[in-house]
Scaffold this motif. Structure first.
Motif, PDB file in Angstrom:
ATOM      1  N   PRO A  41       0.808  -1.231   0.000  1.00  0.00           N
ATOM      2  CA  PRO A  41       0.000   0.000   0.000  1.00  0.00           C
ATOM      3  C   PRO A  41       0.834   1.271   0.000  1.00  0.00           C
ATOM      4  O   PRO A  41       0.527   2.218  -0.738  1.00  0.00           O
ATOM      5  CB  PRO A  41      -0.848  -0.111   1.267  1.00  0.00           C
ATOM      6  CG  PRO A  41      -0.124  -1.112   2.124  1.00  0.00           C
ATOM      7  CD  PRO A  41       0.511  -2.071   1.171  1.00  0.00           C
ATOM      8  N   THR A  45       1.150   3.735  -3.312  1.00  0.00           N
ATOM      9  CA  THR A  45       0.695   5.122  -3.125  1.00  0.00           C
ATOM     10  C   THR A  45       1.802   6.087  -3.514  1.00  0.00           C
ATOM     11  O   THR A  45       1.568   7.073  -4.227  1.00  0.00           O
ATOM     12  CB  THR A  45       0.271   5.366  -1.667  1.00  0.00           C
ATOM     13  OG1 THR A  45      -0.777   4.474  -1.306  1.00  0.00           O
ATOM     14  CG2 THR A  45      -0.214   6.807  -1.488  1.00  0.00           C
ATOM     15  N   ILE A  70      -2.292  -5.945   2.144  1.00  0.00           N
ATOM     16  CA  ILE A  70      -3.711  -5.596   1.987  1.00  0.00           C
ATOM     17  C   ILE A  70      -4.569  -6.846   1.870  1.00  0.00           C
ATOM     18  O   ILE A  70      -5.602  -6.981   2.519  1.00  0.00           O
ATOM     19  CB  ILE A  70      -3.930  -4.701   0.751  1.00  0.00           C
ATOM     20  CG1 ILE A  70      -3.169  -3.392   0.873  1.00  0.00           C
ATOM     21  CG2 ILE A  70      -5.423  -4.423   0.564  1.00  0.00           C
ATOM     22  CD1 ILE A  70      -3.209  -2.534  -0.389  1.00  0.00           C
ATOM     23  N   SER A 109     -10.754  -5.091   0.714  1.00  0.00           N
ATOM     24  CA  SER A 109      -9.326  -5.256   0.449  1.00  0.00           C
ATOM     25  C   SER A 109      -9.021  -5.486  -1.032  1.00  0.00           C
ATOM     26  O   SER A 109      -8.038  -4.958  -1.562  1.00  0.00           O
ATOM     27  CB  SER A 109      -8.762  -6.407   1.295  1.00  0.00           C
ATOM     28  OG  SER A 109      -9.436  -7.616   1.016  1.00  0.00           O
ATOM     29  N   MET A 113      -6.632  -2.995  -3.310  1.00  0.00           N
ATOM     30  CA  MET A 113      -5.452  -3.453  -4.055  1.00  0.00           C
ATOM     31  C   MET A 113      -5.567  -3.124  -5.535  1.00  0.00           C
ATOM     32  O   MET A 113      -4.641  -2.583  -6.145  1.00  0.00           O
ATOM     33  CB  MET A 113      -5.272  -4.972  -3.897  1.00  0.00           C
ATOM     34  CG  MET A 113      -4.716  -5.410  -2.585  1.00  0.00           C
ATOM     35  SD  MET A 113      -4.206  -7.154  -2.620  1.00  0.00           S
ATOM     36  CE  MET A 113      -5.765  -7.974  -2.877  1.00  0.00           C
ATOM     37  N   LEU A 116      -5.680   0.765  -6.314  1.00  0.00           N
ATOM     38  CA  LEU A 116      -4.420   1.420  -5.991  1.00  0.00           C
ATOM     39  C   LEU A 116      -3.363   1.066  -7.036  1.00  0.00           C
ATOM     40  O   LEU A 116      -2.640   1.936  -7.536  1.00  0.00           O
ATOM     41  CB  LEU A 116      -3.955   1.007  -4.593  1.00  0.00           C
ATOM     42  CG  LEU A 116      -2.689   1.668  -4.047  1.00  0.00           C
ATOM     43  CD1 LEU A 116      -2.766   3.182  -4.123  1.00  0.00           C
ATOM     44  CD2 LEU A 116      -2.447   1.212  -2.610  1.00  0.00           C
ATOM     45  N   PHE A 243      -4.847   0.949   7.719  1.00  0.00           N
ATOM     46  CA  PHE A 243      -3.932   1.249   6.624  1.00  0.00           C
ATOM     47  C   PHE A 243      -3.797   2.733   6.294  1.00  0.00           C
ATOM     48  O   PHE A 243      -3.207   3.085   5.283  1.00  0.00           O
ATOM     49  CB  PHE A 243      -4.370   0.484   5.371  1.00  0.00           C
ATOM     50  CG  PHE A 243      -3.997  -0.968   5.399  1.00  0.00           C
ATOM     51  CD1 PHE A 243      -2.953  -1.447   4.639  1.00  0.00           C
ATOM     52  CD2 PHE A 243      -4.682  -1.858   6.200  1.00  0.00           C
ATOM     53  CE1 PHE A 243      -2.603  -2.786   4.665  1.00  0.00           C
ATOM     54  CE2 PHE A 243      -4.344  -3.198   6.241  1.00  0.00           C
ATOM     55  CZ  PHE A 243      -3.300  -3.667   5.463  1.00  0.00           C
ATOM     56  N   VAL A 247      -0.984   4.535   3.494  1.00  0.00           N
ATOM     57  CA  VAL A 247      -1.322   5.449   2.397  1.00  0.00           C
ATOM     58  C   VAL A 247      -0.645   6.802   2.583  1.00  0.00           C
ATOM     59  O   VAL A 247       0.018   7.315   1.666  1.00  0.00           O
ATOM     60  CB  VAL A 247      -2.856   5.612   2.307  1.00  0.00           C
ATOM     61  CG1 VAL A 247      -3.224   6.724   1.326  1.00  0.00           C
ATOM     62  CG2 VAL A 247      -3.511   4.297   1.903  1.00  0.00           C
TER      63      VAL A 247
END
Length: 264
Positions: A41, A45, A70, A109, A113, A116, A243, A247
């Protein structure tokens, strides 16, 4: 019943096209602005924000998928927690949020994933799977990390001795999670960098999220860290299946790199 006609492609063309376009990619990424190690993650990001800024960004992931921690969620449950203000990043990426209470959100989740990863790729980042980063490149005068050495994960798993390929970069980001693999290599092989890794502490989620975000960034010239690797090098508590810090630390390290490269 309708007949569907499919374009005929012989085996030689299949191989030829795969090799041609793969090597075009590799010839491009061997001289990158930023190399991110780990497609979890925080790494993805960071890749999104760096590529969005126009920096040539490549993410190397040892597995054949992305998402890091994740997908496992909390003990394989498919929901994770995101807190404010990380929700603003997820909204930018069109990831759906369920509001649990003010400032706390639940995210699927698989969607997290997928979107992202897709957002990082759409922004221009390259994600290469099945690659293990086992060393860094360094330079003196001034002392700095200047890239990475890579091998196929499958080669290392087989126990074969094969020399790596080298990828240059203005910035290398350790987003390898709990193991902080790149920081560990640099601390062991380049003691002049002054890196020590005390290891993470046990869980204390209430304070760990903010600490991870605020401590993400430059570790040594050319070397940065984000996500759970921050806990390793700063002796911070772990936080479990929440999370927001992953991020926001990815966004912060991207902003730090952008600022450093623009001012260099």
């Amino acid at each position: 019943m309708q007949t569907i006609n499919i374009k005929q492609v012989d085996e030689i063309k299949i191989s030829k096209y795969i090799l041609k376009y793969t090597f075009e990619d590799w010839n491009n990424i061997i001289d990158s602005d930023v190399v991110i190690v780990g497609a979890g993650p925080s790494g993805m990001t960071a890749a999104y924000f760096l590529a969005k800024e126009g920096l040539k960004t490549v993410v190397f992931e040892r597995r054949l998928s992305f998402g890091g921690g994740i997908g496992g969620g909390a003990m394989n449950f498919h929901k994770i927690v995101i807190e404010s203000p990380a929700d603003e990043v997820l909204k930018e990426l069109n990831i759906k949020l369920q509001k649990a209470e003010e400032g706390i959100y639940i995210v699927d989740s698989a969607e997290f994933m997928a979107k992202l990863g897709a957002s990082a790729i759409d922004a221009g980042a390259k994600i290469i799977h099945g690659i293990n980063v086992d060393d860094v490149i360094f330079r003196e005068d001034p002392l700095r990390v200047a890239g990475v050495a890579v091998e196929w994960t499958s080669t290392q798993m087989s126990g074969l001795h094969v020399d790596p390929l080298f990828i240059s970069a203005k910035a290398v980001v350790d987003a390898t999670g709990h193991d902080a693999e790149i920081l560990s290599v640099a601390s062991r092989k380049i003691p002049e960098l002054g890196i020590s890794i005390p290891g993470e502490k046990s869980a204390y989620s209430e304070i760990a999220e903010e600490l991870v975000v605020n401590n993400a960034g430059k570790v040594a010239p050319g070397l940065y860290t984000t996500g759970m690797a921050v806990c390793e090098i700063k002796a911070l508590p772990r936080m479990g299946p929440i999370f927001g810090a992953m991020v926001l630390s990815g966004k912060k390290v991207a902003e730090d790199i952008i600022n450093d490269l623009h001012n260099s």
